[in-house]
Design a protein around this motif. Structure first.
Motif, PDB file in Angstrom:
ATOM      1  N   GLY A  17       1.264  -1.510   0.341  1.00  0.00           N
ATOM      2  CA  GLY A  17       0.015  -0.197   0.232  1.00  0.00           C
ATOM      3  C   GLY A  17       0.922   1.547   0.311  1.00  0.00           C
ATOM      4  N   TRP A  18       1.978   1.280   0.532  1.00  0.00           N
ATOM      5  CA  TRP A  18       3.146   2.389   0.824  1.00  0.00           C
ATOM      6  C   TRP A  18       3.576   2.263  -0.184  1.00  0.00           C
ATOM      7  CZ3 TRP A  18       3.289   6.112   4.080  1.00  0.00           C
ATOM      8  CH2 TRP A  18       2.294   6.256   5.192  1.00  0.00           C
ATOM      9  N   ILE A  19       3.987   1.760  -1.145  1.00  0.00           N
ATOM     10  CA  ILE A  19       4.467   2.238  -2.468  1.00  0.00           C
ATOM     11  C   ILE A  19       3.796   2.655  -3.153  1.00  0.00           C
ATOM     12  CG2 ILE A  19       5.383   0.106  -4.383  1.00  0.00           C
ATOM     13  CD1 ILE A  19       7.477   0.460  -2.234  1.00  0.00           C
ATOM     14  N   ALA A  20       2.584   1.507  -3.437  1.00  0.00           N
ATOM     15  CA  ALA A  20       1.515   2.180  -4.613  1.00  0.00           C
ATOM     16  C   ALA A  20       1.279   4.115  -4.260  1.00  0.00           C
ATOM     17  CB  ALA A  20      -0.427   1.889  -4.236  1.00  0.00           C
ATOM     18  N   LEU A  21       0.988   4.666  -3.376  1.00  0.00           N
ATOM     19  CA  LEU A  21       0.613   5.183  -2.236  1.00  0.00           C
ATOM     20  C   LEU A  21       2.068   6.699  -2.365  1.00  0.00           C
ATOM     21  CD1 LEU A  21      -1.221   7.363  -0.689  1.00  0.00           C
ATOM     22  CD2 LEU A  21      -0.117   6.736   0.615  1.00  0.00           C
ATOM     23  N   ALA A  22       3.059   5.987  -2.870  1.00  0.00           N
ATOM     24  CA  ALA A  22       4.353   7.144  -2.969  1.00  0.00           C
ATOM     25  C   ALA A  22       5.010   6.987  -4.379  1.00  0.00           C
ATOM     26  CB  ALA A  22       5.695   5.596  -2.111  1.00  0.00           C
ATOM     27  N   PHE A  23       4.093   5.638  -5.349  1.00  0.00           N
ATOM     28  CA  PHE A  23       5.044   5.911  -6.235  1.00  0.00           C
ATOM     29  C   PHE A  23       3.724   6.042  -7.825  1.00  0.00           C
ATOM     30  CE2 PHE A  23       8.264   4.352  -3.783  1.00  0.00           C
ATOM     31  CZ  PHE A  23       9.354   5.412  -4.255  1.00  0.00           C
ATOM     32  N   LEU A  24       2.414   4.915  -7.306  1.00  0.00           N
ATOM     33  CA  LEU A  24       2.251   4.999  -8.739  1.00  0.00           C
ATOM     34  C   LEU A  24       0.856   5.873  -8.571  1.00  0.00           C
ATOM     35  CD1 LEU A  24      -0.058   1.657  -8.053  1.00  0.00           C
ATOM     36  CD2 LEU A  24       2.213   2.032  -9.320  1.00  0.00           C
ATOM     37  N   PRO A  25       0.249   6.782  -9.919  1.00  0.00           N
ATOM     38  CA  PRO A  25      -0.231   7.869 -10.646  1.00  0.00           C
ATOM     39  C   PRO A  25      -1.793   7.430  -9.241  1.00  0.00           C
ATOM     40  CG  PRO A  25       0.161   6.279 -11.780  1.00  0.00           C
ATOM     41  CD  PRO A  25       0.519   5.728 -11.342  1.00  0.00           C
ATOM     42  N   ARG A  26      -1.886   8.923  -8.815  1.00  0.00           N
ATOM     43  CA  ARG A  26      -3.093   8.680  -7.773  1.00  0.00           C
ATOM     44  C   ARG A  26      -4.535   9.055  -7.928  1.00  0.00           C
ATOM     45  NH1 ARG A  26       0.382  12.246  -3.972  1.00  0.00           N
ATOM     46  NH2 ARG A  26       1.738  10.523  -3.340  1.00  0.00           N
ATOM     47  N   GLY A  27      -5.269   8.763  -9.179  1.00  0.00           N
ATOM     48  CA  GLY A  27      -6.104   9.085  -9.942  1.00  0.00           C
ATOM     49  C   GLY A  27      -6.945   7.488  -9.183  1.00  0.00           C
ATOM     50  N   PRO A  28      -8.261   7.540  -9.083  1.00  0.00           N
ATOM     51  CA  PRO A  28      -9.388   7.293  -7.934  1.00  0.00           C
ATOM     52  C   PRO A  28      -9.212   5.814  -7.671  1.00  0.00           C
ATOM     53  CG  PRO A  28     -10.678   8.838  -9.599  1.00  0.00           C
ATOM     54  CD  PRO A  28      -8.981   8.836  -9.977  1.00  0.00           C
ATOM     55  N   LYS A  29      -9.100   5.060  -9.103  1.00  0.00           N
ATOM     56  CA  LYS A  29      -8.814   3.622  -8.565  1.00  0.00           C
ATOM     57  C   LYS A  29      -7.387   3.361  -7.714  1.00  0.00           C
ATOM     58  CE  LYS A  29     -11.556   2.252 -13.022  1.00  0.00           C
ATOM     59  NZ  LYS A  29     -11.442   1.694 -14.362  1.00  0.00           N
ATOM     60  N   ILE A  30      -6.537   4.004  -7.996  1.00  0.00           N
ATOM     61  CA  ILE A  30      -4.736   3.539  -6.940  1.00  0.00           C
ATOM     62  C   ILE A  30      -6.000   4.232  -5.452  1.00  0.00           C
ATOM     63  CG2 ILE A  30      -2.710   4.470  -6.882  1.00  0.00           C
ATOM     64  CD1 ILE A  30      -3.207   2.465  -9.150  1.00  0.00           C
ATOM     65  N   LEU A  31      -6.403   4.819  -5.550  1.00  0.00           N
ATOM     66  CA  LEU A  31      -6.493   5.673  -3.764  1.00  0.00           C
ATOM     67  C   LEU A  31      -7.585   4.570  -3.641  1.00  0.00           C
ATOM     68  CD1 LEU A  31      -7.343   9.570  -4.503  1.00  0.00           C
ATOM     69  CD2 LEU A  31      -4.939   8.082  -3.264  1.00  0.00           C
ATOM     70  N   ALA A  32      -8.475   4.261  -3.754  1.00  0.00           N
ATOM     71  CA  ALA A  32     -10.055   3.070  -3.657  1.00  0.00           C
ATOM     72  C   ALA A  32      -8.959   2.082  -3.044  1.00  0.00           C
ATOM     73  CB  ALA A  32     -10.965   3.643  -4.988  1.00  0.00           C
ATOM     74  N   ALA A  33      -8.071   1.843  -3.849  1.00  0.00           N
ATOM     75  CA  ALA A  33      -7.708   0.039  -4.022  1.00  0.00           C
ATOM     76  C   ALA A  33      -6.523   0.267  -2.627  1.00  0.00           C
ATOM     77  CB  ALA A  33      -6.500  -0.013  -5.362  1.00  0.00           C
ATOM     78  N   ILE A  34      -5.955   1.960  -2.253  1.00  0.00           N
ATOM     79  CA  ILE A  34      -5.278   1.447  -1.348  1.00  0.00           C
ATOM     80  C   ILE A  34      -6.426   1.808  -0.362  1.00  0.00           C
ATOM     81  CG2 ILE A  34      -3.655   3.531  -0.102  1.00  0.00           C
ATOM     82  CD1 ILE A  34      -2.744   4.079  -3.079  1.00  0.00           C
ATOM     83  N   LEU A  35      -7.574   2.200   0.274  1.00  0.00           N
ATOM     84  CA  LEU A  35      -8.445   2.315   0.514  1.00  0.00           C
ATOM     85  C   LEU A  35      -8.537   1.590   1.137  1.00  0.00           C
ATOM     86  CD1 LEU A  35      -9.372   4.377   2.901  1.00  0.00           C
ATOM     87  CD2 LEU A  35     -11.280   5.167   1.446  1.00  0.00           C
ATOM     88  N   TYR A  36      -8.956   0.779   0.715  1.00  0.00           N
ATOM     89  CA  TYR A  36     -10.143  -0.704   0.613  1.00  0.00           C
ATOM     90  C   TYR A  36      -9.102  -1.974   0.804  1.00  0.00           C
ATOM     91  CZ  TYR A  36     -14.362   2.570   1.028  1.00  0.00           C
ATOM     92  OH  TYR A  36     -14.788   3.616   0.765  1.00  0.00           O
ATOM     93  N   ALA A  37      -8.054  -2.358  -0.446  1.00  0.00           N
ATOM     94  CA  ALA A  37      -7.564  -3.369  -0.477  1.00  0.00           C
ATOM     95  C   ALA A  37      -6.168  -3.673   0.814  1.00  0.00           C
ATOM     96  CB  ALA A  37      -7.129  -4.000  -1.743  1.00  0.00           C
ATOM     97  N   GLY A  38      -5.896  -2.307   1.300  1.00  0.00           N
ATOM     98  CA  GLY A  38      -4.940  -1.305   2.011  1.00  0.00           C
ATOM     99  C   GLY A  38      -5.571  -1.149   3.394  1.00  0.00           C
TER     100      GLY A  38
END
Length: 148
Positions: A17-38
């Motif tokens: 989740g931290w890697i995604a937060l720091a390095f992936l584009p922060r579109g709605p799907k990524i942010l939702a994945a971090i919130l719900y899958a993380g």
């Protein structure tokens, strides 16, 4: 599943989740994945474990007898593999949620990723220190935006 395995899986999950937060584009799907899958899954794992522990369905592996009302009681809770793992997952969930809030707040206030990275790293490593530092840095820009 052993407490060591649960600890390792939770660490890897949170780190992803931290890697995604720091390095992936922060579109709605990524942010939702971090919130719900993380965050959500870490919270769910913690909830299942703490309810199981408090109701006697899960053995934390210690001598028991700890409580949340005294320092000695809390120390006793953490003096077992299960208690330490549950406590660690508690930290992982809240720190990742805090990091997500910092990243979204920083994006909304126009701070670039390079500026955000130290605050995210501090939050990952020493949660409240990263949050405190971010709250101090964001203040001027937050007040300026409020005046608009």
């Amino acid at each position: 599943m052993s407490w060591d395995t649960i600890f390792l899986l939770a660490n890897c999950w949170a780190f992803a989740g931290w890697i995604a937060l720091a390095f992936l584009p922060r579109g709605p799907k990524i942010l939702a994945a971090i919130l719900y899958a993380g965050v959500f899954l870490l919270c769910l794992a913690y909830t299942v474990m703490i309810v199981g522990f408090l109701t006697g369905g899960i053995d934390a592996g210690g001598s028991g007898g700890g409580d949340f009302t005294t320092l000695a009681g809390v120390m006793k809770l953490f003096d077992s593999p299960g208690g330490a793992t549950m406590g660690w997952i508690h930290y992982l969930a809240f720190d990742l949620f805090t990091g997500l809030w910092i990243a979204r707040d920083a994006d909304n206030k126009g701070f670039g990723r390079i500026v955000q990275f130290p605050f995210l790293f501090l939050t990952l490593m020493v949660g409240p220190v990263g949050l405190l530092a971010w709250l101090i840095v964001r203040e001027r820009r937050a007040r300026a935006q409020a005046k608009r």
